[in-house]
Design a protein around this motif. Structure first.
Motif, PDB file in Angstrom:
ATOM      1  N   ALA A   1       0.821  -1.212   0.000  1.00 20.68           N
ATOM      2  CA  ALA A   1       0.000   0.000   0.000  1.00 20.68           C
ATOM      3  C   ALA A   1       0.858   1.266   0.000  1.00 20.68           C
ATOM      4  CB  ALA A   1      -0.931  -0.004   1.210  1.00 20.68           C
ATOM      5  N   ARG A   2       2.150   1.078  -0.160  1.00 19.34           N
ATOM      6  CA  ARG A   2       3.111   2.181  -0.183  1.00 19.34           C
ATOM      7  C   ARG A   2       3.077   3.012   1.098  1.00 19.34           C
ATOM      8  NH1 ARG A   2       4.458   0.563  -4.754  1.00 19.34           N
ATOM      9  NH2 ARG A   2       3.730   0.941  -6.821  1.00 19.34           N
ATOM     10  N   GLN A   3       3.003   2.289   2.216  1.00 21.81           N
ATOM     11  CA  GLN A   3       3.043   2.891   3.550  1.00 21.81           C
ATOM     12  C   GLN A   3       4.339   2.425   4.220  1.00 21.81           C
ATOM     13  OE1 GLN A   3       0.632   4.959   4.843  1.00 21.81           O
ATOM     14  NE2 GLN A   3      -0.399   4.810   2.867  1.00 21.81           N
ATOM     15  N   PRO A   4       4.884   3.208   5.143  1.00 20.09           N
ATOM     16  CA  PRO A   4       6.081   2.753   5.857  1.00 20.09           C
ATOM     17  C   PRO A   4       5.766   1.479   6.646  1.00 20.09           C
ATOM     18  CG  PRO A   4       5.656   5.083   6.282  1.00 20.09           C
ATOM     19  CD  PRO A   4       4.470   4.552   5.546  1.00 20.09           C
ATOM     20  N   ALA A   5       6.566   0.442   6.448  1.00 17.23           N
ATOM     21  CA  ALA A   5       6.316  -0.844   7.100  1.00 17.23           C
ATOM     22  C   ALA A   5       7.046  -0.980   8.430  1.00 17.23           C
ATOM     23  CB  ALA A   5       6.724  -1.987   6.168  1.00 17.23           C
ATOM     24  N   ASP A   6       7.821   0.030   8.798  1.00 16.76           N
ATOM     25  CA  ASP A   6       8.609  -0.073  10.028  1.00 16.76           C
ATOM     26  C   ASP A   6       8.381   1.106  10.977  1.00 16.76           C
ATOM     27  OD1 ASP A   6       9.778   1.835   8.443  1.00 16.76           O
ATOM     28  OD2 ASP A   6      11.823   1.085   8.659  1.00 16.76           O
ATOM     29  N   SER A   7       7.305   1.858  10.743  1.00 11.67           N
ATOM     30  CA  SER A   7       7.045   3.038  11.558  1.00 11.67           C
ATOM     31  C   SER A   7       5.733   2.896  12.324  1.00 11.67           C
ATOM     32  CB  SER A   7       6.981   4.291  10.673  1.00 11.67           C
ATOM     33  OG  SER A   7       6.512   5.394  11.425  1.00 11.67           O
ATOM     34  N   PRO A   8       5.812   2.643  13.632  1.00 16.20           N
ATOM     35  CA  PRO A   8       4.588   2.584  14.431  1.00 16.20           C
ATOM     36  C   PRO A   8       3.793   3.890  14.391  1.00 16.20           C
ATOM     37  CG  PRO A   8       6.437   1.694  15.661  1.00 16.20           C
ATOM     38  CD  PRO A   8       6.999   2.312  14.425  1.00 16.20           C
ATOM     39  N   THR A   9       4.493   5.009  14.319  1.00 14.69           N
ATOM     40  CA  THR A   9       3.817   6.303  14.279  1.00 14.69           C
ATOM     41  C   THR A   9       2.993   6.438  12.998  1.00 14.69           C
ATOM     42  OG1 THR A   9       5.590   7.290  15.585  1.00 14.69           O
ATOM     43  CG2 THR A   9       4.152   8.814  14.376  1.00 14.69           C
ATOM     44  N   ALA A  10       3.604   6.089  11.861  1.00 10.21           N
ATOM     45  CA  ALA A  10       2.886   6.171  10.583  1.00 10.21           C
ATOM     46  C   ALA A  10       1.722   5.183  10.556  1.00 10.21           C
ATOM     47  CB  ALA A  10       3.845   5.901   9.425  1.00 10.21           C
ATOM     48  N   LEU A  11       1.929   3.989  11.103  1.00  9.53           N
ATOM     49  CA  LEU A  11       0.862   2.998  11.155  1.00  9.53           C
ATOM     50  C   LEU A  11      -0.303   3.515  12.006  1.00  9.53           C
ATOM     51  CD1 LEU A  11      -0.487   0.268  10.691  1.00  9.53           C
ATOM     52  CD2 LEU A  11       0.985  -0.685  12.490  1.00  9.53           C
ATOM     53  N   ALA A  12      -0.015   4.048  13.173  1.00  9.49           N
ATOM     54  CA  ALA A  12      -1.069   4.564  14.059  1.00  9.49           C
ATOM     55  C   ALA A  12      -1.826   5.709  13.388  1.00  9.49           C
ATOM     56  CB  ALA A  12      -0.476   5.015  15.389  1.00  9.49           C
ATOM     57  N   ARG A  13      -1.095   6.634  12.769  1.00 10.45           N
ATOM     58  CA  ARG A  13      -1.756   7.762  12.102  1.00 10.45           C
ATOM     59  C   ARG A  13      -2.647   7.286  10.954  1.00 10.45           C
ATOM     60  NH1 ARG A  13       3.424  11.554  11.817  1.00 10.45           N
ATOM     61  NH2 ARG A  13       3.276  12.449  13.891  1.00 10.45           N
ATOM     62  N   GLY A  14      -2.086   6.429  10.104  1.00 11.02           N
ATOM     63  CA  GLY A  14      -2.864   5.931   8.972  1.00 11.02           C
ATOM     64  C   GLY A  14      -4.078   5.144   9.416  1.00 11.02           C
ATOM     65  N   PHE A  15      -3.874   4.258  10.372  1.00 11.52           N
ATOM     66  CA  PHE A  15      -4.977   3.442  10.870  1.00 11.52           C
ATOM     67  C   PHE A  15      -6.057   4.325  11.486  1.00 11.52           C
ATOM     68  CE2 PHE A  15      -7.157   1.292  14.322  1.00 11.52           C
ATOM     69  CZ  PHE A  15      -7.699   0.205  13.654  1.00 11.52           C
ATOM     70  N   ASN A  16      -5.655   5.241  12.365  1.00 12.25           N
ATOM     71  CA  ASN A  16      -6.620   6.087  13.069  1.00 12.25           C
ATOM     72  C   ASN A  16      -7.422   6.971  12.115  1.00 12.25           C
ATOM     73  OD1 ASN A  16      -6.002   5.040  15.578  1.00 12.25           O
ATOM     74  ND2 ASN A  16      -4.429   6.584  15.987  1.00 12.25           N
TER      75      ASN A  16
ATOM     76  N   THR B   1      -2.928   3.747  20.039  1.00 13.09           N
ATOM     77  CA  THR B   1      -1.710   4.468  20.393  1.00 13.09           C
ATOM     78  C   THR B   1      -0.568   4.003  19.505  1.00 13.09           C
ATOM     79  OG1 THR B   1      -1.041   2.820  22.011  1.00 13.09           O
ATOM     80  CG2 THR B   1      -2.458   4.629  22.808  1.00 13.09           C
ATOM     81  N   VAL B   2       0.485   4.776  19.493  1.00 12.72           N
ATOM     82  CA  VAL B   2       1.698   4.374  18.775  1.00 12.72           C
ATOM     83  C   VAL B   2       2.238   3.084  19.390  1.00 12.72           C
ATOM     84  CG1 VAL B   2       4.085   5.039  18.243  1.00 12.72           C
ATOM     85  CG2 VAL B   2       2.248   6.727  18.069  1.00 12.72           C
ATOM     86  N   HIS B   3       2.086   2.948  20.686  1.00 15.67           N
ATOM     87  CA  HIS B   3       2.548   1.741  21.364  1.00 15.67           C
ATOM     88  C   HIS B   3       1.791   0.500  20.864  1.00 15.67           C
ATOM     89  CE1 HIS B   3       4.377  -0.713  24.450  1.00 15.67           C
ATOM     90  NE2 HIS B   3       3.183  -1.106  24.862  1.00 15.67           N
ATOM     91  N   ALA B   4       0.485   0.627  20.667  1.00 17.52           N
ATOM     92  CA  ALA B   4      -0.304  -0.499  20.140  1.00 17.52           C
ATOM     93  C   ALA B   4       0.152  -0.853  18.727  1.00 17.52           C
ATOM     94  CB  ALA B   4      -1.786  -0.155  20.147  1.00 17.52           C
ATOM     95  N   ALA B   5       0.381   0.166  17.892  1.00 14.20           N
ATOM     96  CA  ALA B   5       0.855  -0.079  16.526  1.00 14.20           C
ATOM     97  C   ALA B   5       2.225  -0.759  16.549  1.00 14.20           C
ATOM     98  CB  ALA B   5       0.931   1.237  15.753  1.00 14.20           C
ATOM     99  N   ARG B   6       3.081  -0.345  17.468  1.00 11.89           N
ATOM    100  CA  ARG B   6       4.398  -0.966  17.608  1.00 11.89           C
ATOM    101  C   ARG B   6       4.257  -2.442  17.968  1.00 11.89           C
ATOM    102  NH1 ARG B   6       6.978  -2.806  21.456  1.00 11.89           N
ATOM    103  NH2 ARG B   6       9.210  -3.035  21.551  1.00 11.89           N
ATOM    104  N   LYS B   7       3.329  -2.751  18.855  1.00  8.51           N
ATOM    105  CA  LYS B   7       3.122  -4.146  19.256  1.00  8.51           C
ATOM    106  C   LYS B   7       2.660  -5.001  18.076  1.00  8.51           C
ATOM    107  CE  LYS B   7       1.451  -4.959  23.426  1.00  8.51           C
ATOM    108  NZ  LYS B   7       0.611  -4.902  24.637  1.00  8.51           N
ATOM    109  N   TRP B   8       1.852  -4.426  17.172  1.00  7.70           N
ATOM    110  CA  TRP B   8       1.438  -5.169  15.978  1.00  7.70           C
ATOM    111  C   TRP B   8       2.634  -5.437  15.076  1.00  7.70           C
ATOM    112  CZ3 TRP B   8      -3.296  -1.755  14.191  1.00  7.70           C
ATOM    113  CH2 TRP B   8      -4.315  -1.849  15.140  1.00  7.70           C
ATOM    114  N   LEU B   9       3.459  -4.407  14.878  1.00  4.61           N
ATOM    115  CA  LEU B   9       4.618  -4.540  13.977  1.00  4.61           C
ATOM    116  C   LEU B   9       5.713  -5.429  14.548  1.00  4.61           C
ATOM    117  CD1 LEU B   9       4.909  -0.853  12.729  1.00  4.61           C
ATOM    118  CD2 LEU B   9       4.197  -2.838  11.378  1.00  4.61           C
ATOM    119  N   MET B  10       5.819  -5.472  15.873  1.00  4.15           N
ATOM    120  CA  MET B  10       6.890  -6.242  16.522  1.00  4.15           C
ATOM    121  C   MET B  10       6.431  -7.636  16.953  1.00  4.15           C
ATOM    122  SD  MET B  10       9.327  -4.150  16.203  1.00  4.15           S
ATOM    123  CE  MET B  10      10.572  -4.985  17.150  1.00  4.15           C
TER     124      MET B  10
END
Length: 149
Positions: free
Chosen positions: A21-36, A45-54
């Motif tokens: 989807a051409r989104q950063p695959a290693d950025s919890p912040t970008a994931l949280a912003r995009g998802f939200n 939270t960014v922490h929740a997104a980090r837990k998904w990625l990690m």
């Protein structure tokens, strides 16, 4: 398969879907912003997104559906991947191991086409399949003629 392996495989599929989807695959912040920006419920939270990625957690079903919709991948694939290790449900053929990788590599347009095909009635899907097979046969003949010329 144990839960830590499930989380690891989910994280890999999530990262693959993000890249597609051409989104950063290693950025919890970008994931949280995009998802939200796409989720109608309470923001993560960014922490929740980090837990998904990690591979520390897997989102709840409502979040998973929204995530899949945002990334334009099937929710079932995002959560479970292919059924290569356990085969399909009774009466169904097992899914090929490469299905998850193939879905992750598809463009948004290709995924929309697959979804549209799936939404057709059985007779309509059969007609589309026959048309595609006709295209393949025509292409094979053209390649054979070009090779023998």
């Amino acid at each position: 398969m144990n839960i830590s392996q499930e989380r690891k495989e989910f994280a890999e599929r999530l990262q693959s879907a993000l890249r597609q989807a051409r989104q950063p695959a290693d950025s919890p912040t970008a994931l949280a912003r995009g998802f939200n920006s796409h989720f109608p419920g309470r923001a993560i939270t960014v922490h929740a997104a980090r837990k998904w990625l990690m591979a520390e957690s897997i989102p709840t079903q409502d979040k998973l559906r929204s995530l899949a919709q945002w990334l334009q991948v099937p929710a079932e694939w995002l959560r479970f991947g292919g059924l290569a290790t356990g085969g399909g449900k009774e009466g169904q053929a097992p899914v090929d191991k490469t299905l998850g990788a193939m879905l992750a590599a598809m463009s948004r347009e290709d995924l929309k086409l697959v979804e549209a095909l799936h939404a057709l009635e059985a007779d309509e899907r059969r007609l589309v399949r026959e048309l595609i097979q006709l295209f393949f046969r025509t292409q094979e003949r053209a390649l054979q003629e070009a090779a023998s010329a």
